[in-house]
Design an enzyme around this catalytic site. Structure first.
Site, PDB file in Angstrom:
ATOM      1  N   ASN A 125       0.822  -1.217   0.000  1.00 11.00           N
ATOM      2  CA  ASN A 125       0.000   0.000   0.000  1.00 11.00           C
ATOM      3  C   ASN A 125       0.851   1.259   0.000  1.00 11.00           C
ATOM      4  O   ASN A 125       0.530   2.242  -0.672  1.00 11.00           O
ATOM      5  CB  ASN A 125      -0.948   0.008   1.204  1.00 11.00           C
ATOM      6  CG  ASN A 125      -2.239  -0.725   0.885  1.00 11.00           C
ATOM      7  OD1 ASN A 125      -2.417  -1.224  -0.228  1.00 11.00           O
ATOM      8  ND2 ASN A 125      -3.139  -0.795   1.846  1.00 11.00           N
TER       9      ASN A 125
ATOM     10  N   LYS B 118      -4.050   5.537   6.124  1.00 15.86           N
ATOM     11  CA  LYS B 118      -3.784   4.976   7.458  1.00 15.86           C
ATOM     12  C   LYS B 118      -2.614   3.988   7.428  1.00 15.86           C
ATOM     13  O   LYS B 118      -1.858   3.902   8.394  1.00 15.86           O
ATOM     14  CB  LYS B 118      -5.048   4.345   8.051  1.00 15.86           C
ATOM     15  CG  LYS B 118      -5.306   2.911   7.648  1.00 15.86           C
ATOM     16  CD  LYS B 118      -6.341   2.245   8.527  1.00 15.86           C
ATOM     17  CE  LYS B 118      -6.830   0.931   7.965  1.00 15.86           C
ATOM     18  NZ  LYS B 118      -5.847  -0.126   7.789  1.00 15.86           N
TER      19      LYS B 118
ATOM     20  N   CYS C 272      -7.501   2.807   3.352  1.00 18.87           N
ATOM     21  CA  CYS C 272      -6.256   2.025   3.427  1.00 18.87           C
ATOM     22  C   CYS C 272      -4.984   2.845   3.267  1.00 18.87           C
ATOM     23  O   CYS C 272      -4.175   2.908   4.191  1.00 18.87           O
ATOM     24  CB  CYS C 272      -6.306   0.899   2.401  1.00 18.87           C
ATOM     25  SG  CYS C 272      -7.542  -0.337   2.821  1.00 18.87           S
TER      26      CYS C 272
HETATM   27  P1  NAD Z   1     -15.108  -1.793   7.857  1.00 19.55           P
HETATM   28  O1  NAD Z   1     -14.958  -0.652   8.775  1.00 19.55           O
HETATM   29  O2  NAD Z   1     -15.878  -1.629   6.584  1.00 19.55           O
HETATM   30  O3  NAD Z   1     -15.733  -3.043   8.630  1.00 19.55           O
HETATM   31  C1  NAD Z   1     -15.271  -3.475   9.861  1.00 19.55           C
HETATM   32  C2  NAD Z   1     -16.419  -4.173  10.591  1.00 19.55           C
HETATM   33  O4  NAD Z   1     -15.936  -4.765  11.791  1.00 19.55           O
HETATM   34  C3  NAD Z   1     -17.552  -3.231  11.015  1.00 19.55           C
HETATM   35  O5  NAD Z   1     -18.766  -3.676  10.476  1.00 19.55           O
HETATM   36  C4  NAD Z   1     -17.527  -3.311  12.549  1.00 19.55           C
HETATM   37  O6  NAD Z   1     -18.820  -3.168  13.138  1.00 19.55           O
HETATM   38  C5  NAD Z   1     -16.971  -4.704  12.754  1.00 19.55           C
HETATM   39  N1  NAD Z   1     -16.421  -4.963  14.089  1.00 19.55           N
HETATM   40  C6  NAD Z   1     -15.717  -4.140  14.921  1.00 19.55           C
HETATM   41  N2  NAD Z   1     -15.372  -4.765  16.049  1.00 19.55           N
HETATM   42  C7  NAD Z   1     -15.858  -6.025  15.965  1.00 19.55           C
HETATM   43  C8  NAD Z   1     -15.811  -7.159  16.822  1.00 19.55           C
HETATM   44  N3  NAD Z   1     -15.171  -7.115  17.989  1.00 19.55           N
HETATM   45  N4  NAD Z   1     -16.419  -8.296  16.425  1.00 19.55           N
HETATM   46  C9  NAD Z   1     -17.061  -8.346  15.226  1.00 19.55           C
HETATM   47  N5  NAD Z   1     -17.127  -7.312  14.377  1.00 19.55           N
HETATM   48  C10 NAD Z   1     -16.536  -6.162  14.734  1.00 19.55           C
HETATM   49  O7  NAD Z   1     -13.613  -2.270   7.535  1.00 19.55           O
HETATM   50  P2  NAD Z   1     -13.019  -2.819   6.156  1.00 19.55           P
HETATM   51  O8  NAD Z   1     -12.864  -1.699   5.180  1.00 19.55           O
HETATM   52  O9  NAD Z   1     -13.740  -4.047   5.746  1.00 19.55           O
HETATM   53  O10 NAD Z   1     -11.536  -3.204   6.626  1.00 19.55           O
HETATM   54  C11 NAD Z   1     -11.308  -4.299   7.507  1.00 19.55           C
HETATM   55  C12 NAD Z   1      -9.812  -4.561   7.559  1.00 19.55           C
HETATM   56  O11 NAD Z   1      -9.331  -4.944   6.259  1.00 19.55           O
HETATM   57  C13 NAD Z   1      -8.977  -3.350   7.954  1.00 19.55           C
HETATM   58  O12 NAD Z   1      -7.858  -3.778   8.693  1.00 19.55           O
HETATM   59  C14 NAD Z   1      -8.520  -2.782   6.620  1.00 19.55           C
HETATM   60  O13 NAD Z   1      -7.328  -2.036   6.725  1.00 19.55           O
HETATM   61  C15 NAD Z   1      -8.313  -4.043   5.814  1.00 19.55           C
HETATM   62  N6  NAD Z   1      -8.476  -3.883   4.355  1.00 19.55           N
HETATM   63  C16 NAD Z   1      -9.459  -3.100   3.849  1.00 19.55           C
HETATM   64  C17 NAD Z   1      -9.602  -2.979   2.465  1.00 19.55           C
HETATM   65  C18 NAD Z   1     -10.671  -2.104   1.866  1.00 19.55           C
HETATM   66  O14 NAD Z   1     -10.591  -1.829   0.675  1.00 19.55           O
HETATM   67  N7  NAD Z   1     -11.659  -1.647   2.614  1.00 19.55           N
HETATM   68  C19 NAD Z   1      -8.742  -3.697   1.613  1.00 19.55           C
HETATM   69  C20 NAD Z   1      -7.768  -4.507   2.173  1.00 19.55           C
HETATM   70  C21 NAD Z   1      -7.625  -4.605   3.554  1.00 19.55           C
END
Ligand code: NAD
Length: 435
Positions: free
Chosen positions: A210, A265, A262
């Site tokens: 990233n 952060k 992404c």
């Molecule tokens: P998001 O914010 O869309 O979703 C995260 C979810 O986790 C939320 O629905 C939240 O309510 C839930 N959550 C929080 N605490 C919890 C718990 N204790 N138990 C169960 N659920 C819980 O996040 P995202 O964009 O899907 O990203 C998730 C991870 O993947 C991050 O680390 C991000 O950096 C990584 N990531 C994201 C992308 C992207 O394009 N969005 C791509 C690659 C990696």
């Protein structure tokens, strides 16, 4: 071997991974702490905009391979695999905030009743898998941790997940690696590799990827700034660069800055990881600082053009951080709107998917429209921030006749400056001749 999978976190990553693993025959239960999200998902409604996702969720809900719950007692016991896809947002010092992830691991530890692989898809600092291993090391079950960073892109997430360029698996357990490799086998048939490595390498690889892409964007934006000052055209310079196979042509588009959940952060978290090791990270600091400046580049052009922004009516097309998503996290639109409002301008906005998110963020301080033309009536300026397809071939004569001054600030270099001037526009793009 088909598996029973619990996916913790039903956001962009968890939903896509869960739906795709269910689609290949596994039984998947999405577990989230957000009751609203879970009840809407159980009704087949996907609360985020991601092409193709709702269809695949509905299909697998109907086939009873996919379900959602907020109840850990329903989600976790009897799982073969616990997939962590909770958010790891930026903390106050730039570090990744692991509180959601550690909570989820804690909940897992309370409810798991058998051997179970923990698959870490969330982007986590180097050493997190070891920390999780320590936490679950006290359990009487074998719970190996596999680091499996996710590389999907919002907007093409389903395609990226089903046809990954590579899958990265980091673990000390060869048994866990072989089970997870089989889970991925339907998606890597195209010959793309599964790369097996240590947990720490896998964790670092995600941040490195990233930050490299973010660096390319900041690189071209810095060259664009020079280009502008010298009266060169960045699009010509870009072509010269991208025809060099050593450089390649991806992620070298000048624009009004990168955003999303992404790049910003992850660059910050990498800087923080370096600091914790006593290292300065000048390259990543520069990547971040250039981007912060770039997010305000259109505002600087507007200030230069109008002198005083107070009372100016500015229309914005495209508010999400990129096309085909409703995500506005760290979007350039948010930085620009904040400055425009501070300067006393009236802000009108339209986005094909992200109006609700902007309303949630700014309330009624931004006038939102559900199509792109009526907002131009009497506008002093139009800025394009996101290159949604519908903005690529607009009706220029309609734009011109609606606006009080035909002035276009193109944050994505969609048009030809010479043509735009011939059409009678004051046209400002990124890095294309003197401003
Ligand atoms: P998001 O914010 O869309 O979703 C995260 C979810 O986790 C939320 O629905 C939240 O309510 C839930 N959550 C929080 N605490 C919890 C718990 N204790 N138990 C169960 N659920 C819980 O996040 P995202 O964009 O899907 O990203 C998730 C991870 O993947 C991050 O680390 C991000 O950096 C990584 N990531 C994201 C992308 C992207 O394009 N969005 C791509 C690659 C990696």
């Amino acid at each position: 071997m088909l598996m029973k999978i619990c996916v913790a976190g039903s956001g962009y990553v968890g939903l896509v991974a869960g739906a795709c693993f269910a689609d290949s025959g596994n039984t998947v239960i999405g577990f989230d702490i957000d009751k609203h999200k879970i009840s809407s998902l159980n009704n087949g409604k996907v609360p985020i905009f991601e092409p193709g996702l709702e269809e695949i969720v509905q299909k697998n809900l109907e086939a009873k391979r996919l379900s959602f719950t907020t109840d850990p007692a329903e989600a976790i016991p009897n799982s073969d695999l616990f997939l962590l896809a909770v958010g790891t947002p930026q903390g106050s010092q730039g570090e990744a905030n692991l509180s959601y992830l550690l909570n989820a691991v804690d909940t897992f530890g309370k409810w798991i009743n058998k051997d179970c692989i923990i698959l870490v898809k969330s982007t986590v600092p180097v050493g997190t898998a070891d920390r999780i291993s320590q936490m679950v090391g006290q359990l009487k079950y074998f719970c190996p941790v596999v680091s499996n960073p996710e590389f999907l892109k919002e907007g093409t997430a389903i395609h990226d997940f089903l046809k990954p360029e590579r899958v990265i698996l980091g673990s000390t357990s060869s048994k866990a690696i072989s089970i997870v490799s089989e889970l991925y086998s339907p998606f890597v048939r195209s010959g793309n590799p599964i790369l097996v490595m240590s947990n720490r390498s896998a964790e670092l690889a995600k941040y490195a990827a990233n930050s490299f892409l973010a660096m390319r964007v900041s690189f071209i934006n810095e060259i664009a700034l020079l280009s502008e000052r010298f009266g060169a055209d960045i699009e010509e310079v870009r072509k010269a660069l991208t025809t060099d196979s050593r450089i390649g042509n991806r992620f070298l588009y000048p624009g009004c800055g990168y955003g999303g959940s992404c790049f910003p952060k992850d660059v910050q978290a990498l800087i923080r990881m370096g600091h914790e090791q006593g290292l300065e990270m000048p390259l990543f600091h520069a990547t971040h600082n250039i981007n912060e400046r770039q997010k305000l580049s259109l505002f600087e052009k507007m200030k230069h053009h109008y002198q005083n922004m107070n009372g100016k009516k500015v229309a914005l097309w495209g508010l999400s951080f990129k096309p085909l998503t409703n995500d506005i996290r760290e979007a350039p639109s948010v930085a620009l709107i904040t400055q425009l409002l501070k300067a006393g301008a009236t802000v009108r906005g339209y986005d094909p998917a992200a109006n609700a998110e902007i309303r949630h963020h700014f309330g009624d301080r931004v006038q939102l429209y559900d199509e792109s033309y009526s907002m131009l009536d009497g506008a002093d300026g139009l800025a394009i921030l996101t290159e949604w397809n519908e903005f690529r071939t607009p009706d220029f004569s309609r734009i011109k006749s609606s606006m009080s001054q035909p002035t276009l600030f193109d944050g994505r270099n969609l048009f030809d400056p010479i043509q735009m001037r011939e059409l009678g526009f004051d046209y400002f793009a990124i890095g294309r001749g003197k401003r």
